[in-house]
Design an enzyme around this catalytic site. Structure first.
Site, PDB file in Angstrom:
ATOM      1  N   SER A 262       0.836  -1.203   0.000  1.00 48.44           N
ATOM      2  CA  SER A 262       0.000   0.000   0.000  1.00 48.44           C
ATOM      3  C   SER A 262       0.876   1.261   0.000  1.00 48.44           C
ATOM      4  O   SER A 262       1.650   1.477  -0.934  1.00 48.44           O
ATOM      5  CB  SER A 262      -0.948  -0.040   1.199  1.00 48.44           C
ATOM      6  OG  SER A 262      -1.921   0.962   1.111  1.00 48.44           O
ATOM      7  N   ASP A 380      -9.788  -6.419  -3.353  1.00 43.20           N
ATOM      8  CA  ASP A 380      -9.323  -5.193  -2.714  1.00 43.20           C
ATOM      9  C   ASP A 380     -10.282  -4.047  -3.041  1.00 43.20           C
ATOM     10  O   ASP A 380     -10.515  -3.734  -4.212  1.00 43.20           O
ATOM     11  CB  ASP A 380      -7.910  -4.859  -3.193  1.00 43.20           C
ATOM     12  CG  ASP A 380      -7.273  -3.740  -2.381  1.00 43.20           C
ATOM     13  OD1 ASP A 380      -7.961  -3.159  -1.526  1.00 43.20           O
ATOM     14  OD2 ASP A 380      -6.083  -3.454  -2.621  1.00 43.20           O
ATOM     15  N   HIS A 408      -7.063  -6.423   0.325  1.00 39.64           N
ATOM     16  CA  HIS A 408      -5.998  -5.449   0.538  1.00 39.64           C
ATOM     17  C   HIS A 408      -4.898  -6.018   1.430  1.00 39.64           C
ATOM     18  O   HIS A 408      -3.725  -5.772   1.192  1.00 39.64           O
ATOM     19  CB  HIS A 408      -6.576  -4.177   1.151  1.00 39.64           C
ATOM     20  CG  HIS A 408      -5.620  -3.033   1.152  1.00 39.64           C
ATOM     21  ND1 HIS A 408      -5.189  -2.409  -0.008  1.00 39.64           N
ATOM     22  CD2 HIS A 408      -4.985  -2.400   2.171  1.00 39.64           C
ATOM     23  CE1 HIS A 408      -4.350  -1.439   0.292  1.00 39.64           C
ATOM     24  NE2 HIS A 408      -4.198  -1.412   1.608  1.00 39.64           N
TER      25      HIS A 408
END
Length: 487
Positions: A262, A380, A408
Site C-alpha cells: 500500500s 481489494d 488489501h
C-alpha cells in the site's frame, strides 16, 4: 463506544490526543527486535533477523543481463509516450505483458482527459507506416502526385506537432541474478503502509528467515512500537521517506530486495530512485497506480482529531470490511494480534494529510529499471485492479499476479500463496542468450559438406565419359558387323 466518545470529548477539551502510540517498554533488542534512533528523539522499532549460515554459497552462474534503452516524452497536452529502444528489455516487456515478441515497443499513456486531441507524430515510428505506404503508392501512380501528397503530409504534422514539456532518455544495462537465502549479500526489506506495523509481515519474516534470508522490517513513526511525535510535520511523506532511507543505509547489503504494501510501495519507489545500483528487485503489493501523491481535500480524515477518535471503532470496522475478503473471527484476530489499523487518531490524520509527493508521477515510475513483481488481491476495495494494470504498463519489467482469494491485506489472508510468489520471484533471473559463436562454427561444416557434395558430383561426371566411350566403341563394332553382313 461510550468510552471512546468520552475519550474524544476529553481530547477536544484538552486539545491533546489520548491515544498516543509509544515504544513498548518491555521490548528489548532481543529476538530480532532493535530500536534505531533515526533522529534525536525519533526512535523506530526494527525487526532484524540474521539467520545462521553454516555454509555461505556464492552466486553460481553469470546471471542475466538486461539492457534498458527507452525514451520517455511528456507533452504539454498531457500525453506520455514511452518508446522502448532496447532489444532485450523490450522483448521481456512485450512477452510478460502483451504476449508479443517485437523487438521495439511503444506505450502511449494519457495523463489527462485529452482523447479529442491527436497524438504527435514525431516519436512513434510504427504509426508512420501508413503514411509511408501512401507516399510509395502515390509515387508509383503518377509523377505530379508525390509533390502534392508530400505537401499535404508536411502540413499535417505542423498542426499536430507539439513541443515536449519533458523528455528523458534512459540507457543502462542491469545484471539480474537469482537471490538465494544462503547468499550473504542479499537483504529483504519489508515496509508496511498506513495503519499497519511490522507485525503484518509475520508470516513472511518467519518464512524467509527460515530459508536463510536476512530480513529487515521497520515500524513507521507512530506505528507499532515506534515513537509517535505530536507534530503533524513528522508524518509527511518526505519525513517518513527520510526515516526509511536511514534504515536502508544501516542494513543494506550488496543486493537488496524491497517489498512494500500500500503506502509502503511509494517508499520502495523512492529508495529505488535514490539507490538504483543497490536495489536488485522490488515487490509491490496492492500499491495502486503510478500517480503522484496528493492529500484529498474532501476526506473523513480531515475532521478534527477528537472527532476521529470518537469514530475510531467505526473506522476499524470499515477497515476490516474493506481490507479483508472475509470478515470472520480469523480476520478480527489477525487485526488484533498484528496491530493493524491500531494507531492514534492524530497519527492517522497526519499521515493521510501528509501524503504529498508530486515527484512520484508516471515519468518517475517509468524511469525504474529494476524488475518488479506486482501482487494484487482481487477483492481489494481500496485499490482497484485497473491501477495495478496501469502500473504494469508503465514499468519496464513488471510481472502482475492477481490472487483470487485475497483483498488489501493479502499477505495476511493468503500467506502461503504470497510467500510462494515472492520466493519464485527472488529465484528468477532472465535467460542468458546463446553465444553467437555456435552459429559461426556450424557454417564451415555446412560449407565442407557442400564441397563434399560437389566432389561427389564431379566424380560422377568423370565416370560419364568412360561410359560414353564404351558406348561409342560398342557402336563401332556393331557398324563393322553390319558392314560385313552387307558385303
Amino acid at each position: 463506544m461510550l468510552t471512546s466518545f468520552m475519550e474524544g470529548l476529553l481530547c477536544c477539551l484538552t486539545s491533546k490526543s489520548t491515544n498516543v502510540v509509544v515504544p513498548v517498554e518491555t521490548s528489548e533488542p532481543a529476538d530480532g527486535y532493535e530500536f534505531v534512533e533515526v533522529k534525536p528523539g525519533r526512535v523506530l522499532r526494527v525487526r532484524h533477523i540474521i539467520p545462521d549460515r553454516p555454509v555461505v554459497e556464492e552466486p553460481t552462474g553469470p546471471g542475466g543481463s538486461v539492457s534498458c534503452k527507452r525514451k520517455i516524452t511528456v507533452y504539454r497536452n498531457g500525453q506520455l509516450f514511452i518508446e522502448n529502444l532496447g532489444d532485450r528489455a523490450s522483448a521481456e516487456l512485450k512477452t510478460c505483458q502483451n504476449g508479443e515478441t517485437e523487438p521495439n515497443s511503444m506505450v502511449e499513456v494519457e495523463l489527462t482527459d485529452c482523447g479529442n486531441s491527436s497524438p504527435p507524430v514525431s516519436i512513434p515510428e510504427v504509426r508512420s507506416d501508413s503514411v509511408t505506404a501512401g507516399n510509395n503508392g502515390a509515387s508509383e501512380t503518377a509523377g505530379d502526385a508525390p509533390a502534392a501528397g508530400q505537401t499535404e503530409l508536411s502540413q499535417q504534422p505542423r498542426k499536430r506537432r507539439r513541443k515536449p514539456k519533458r523528455s528523458v532518455v534512459i540507457d543502462c544495462e542491469r545484471k539480474i541474478t537469482a537471490c538465494k537465502g544462503t547468499h550473504s549479500d542479499v537483504a529483504l526489506f519489508f515496509i508496511h503502509g498506513v495503519g499497519g506495523s511490522l507485525d503484518i509481515w509475520g508470516s513472511q519474516l518467519d518464512f524467509f528467515s527460515r530459508l536463510g534470508y536476512e530480513v529487515i522490517a521497520p515500524d513507521l513513526a507512530g506505528h507499532g512500537a515506534s515513537s509517535a511525535p505530536q507534530i503533524a510535520a513528522a508524518y509527511t511523506f518526505y519525513a517518513l521517506a527520510e526515516d526509511i532511507r536511514i534504515i536502508f543505509k544501516r542494513y543494506a547489503r550488496k543486493r537488496n530486495i524491497l517489498i512494500g504494501h500500500s503506502y509502503g510501495v511509494s517508499f520502495c519507489t523512492f529508495l529505488a530512485h535514490e539507490y538504483p545500483e543497490q536495489i536488485h528487485k522490488m515487490v509491490m503489493i496492492n500499491g495502486g497506480g503510478p500517480t503522484a501523491l496528493e492529500p484529498s481535500l474532501c476526506s473523513i480524515f480531515n475532521l478534527p482529531t477528537c472527532v476521529l477518535h470518537c469514530l475510531s471503532p467505526l473506522l476499524a470496522w470499515s477497515f476490516l470490511k474493506a481490507g479483508f475478503a472475509q470478515q470472520g473471527a480469523k480476520e478480527k484476530q489477525l487485526l488484533k494480534e498484528n496491530n493493524a489499523f491500531n494507531v492514534s487518531s492524530f497519527v492517522l490524520r497526519a499521515m493521510m494529510s501528509g501524503q504529498y509527493w508530486p515527484e512520484g508521477d508516471e515519468v518517475y515510475h517509468a524511469e525504474l529499471t529494476v524488475p518488479i513483481l506486482l501482487v494484487h488481491g482481487m477483492h481489494d476495495k481500496f485499490v482497484p485492479v485497473e491501477d495495478d494494470q496501469r502500473m504494469a504498463e508503465i514499468l519496464l519489467m513488471a510481472f502482475l499476479k492477481v490472487l483470487e482469494d485475497g483483498s488489501h491485506m493479502v499477505m495476511m489472508e493468503c500467506p502461503d500463496a504470497v510467500n510462494t510468489l515472492l520466493h519464485e520471484f527472488f529465484l528468477w533471473e532472465p535467460a542468458t542468450p546463446a553465444p553467437p559463436k555456435k552459429e559461426s562454427k556450424a557454417r564451415p561444416e555446412t560449407a565442407k559438406a557442400h564441397t563434399d557434395n560437389t566432389k561427389a558430383v564431379s566424380e560422377t561426371i568423370k565416370v560419364r565419359p568412360a561410359t560414353a566411350k564404351q558406348a561409342s566403341s560398342n557402336g563401332g563394332e556393331e557398324d563393322k558387323q553390319h558392314s560385313t553382313a552387307k558385303k
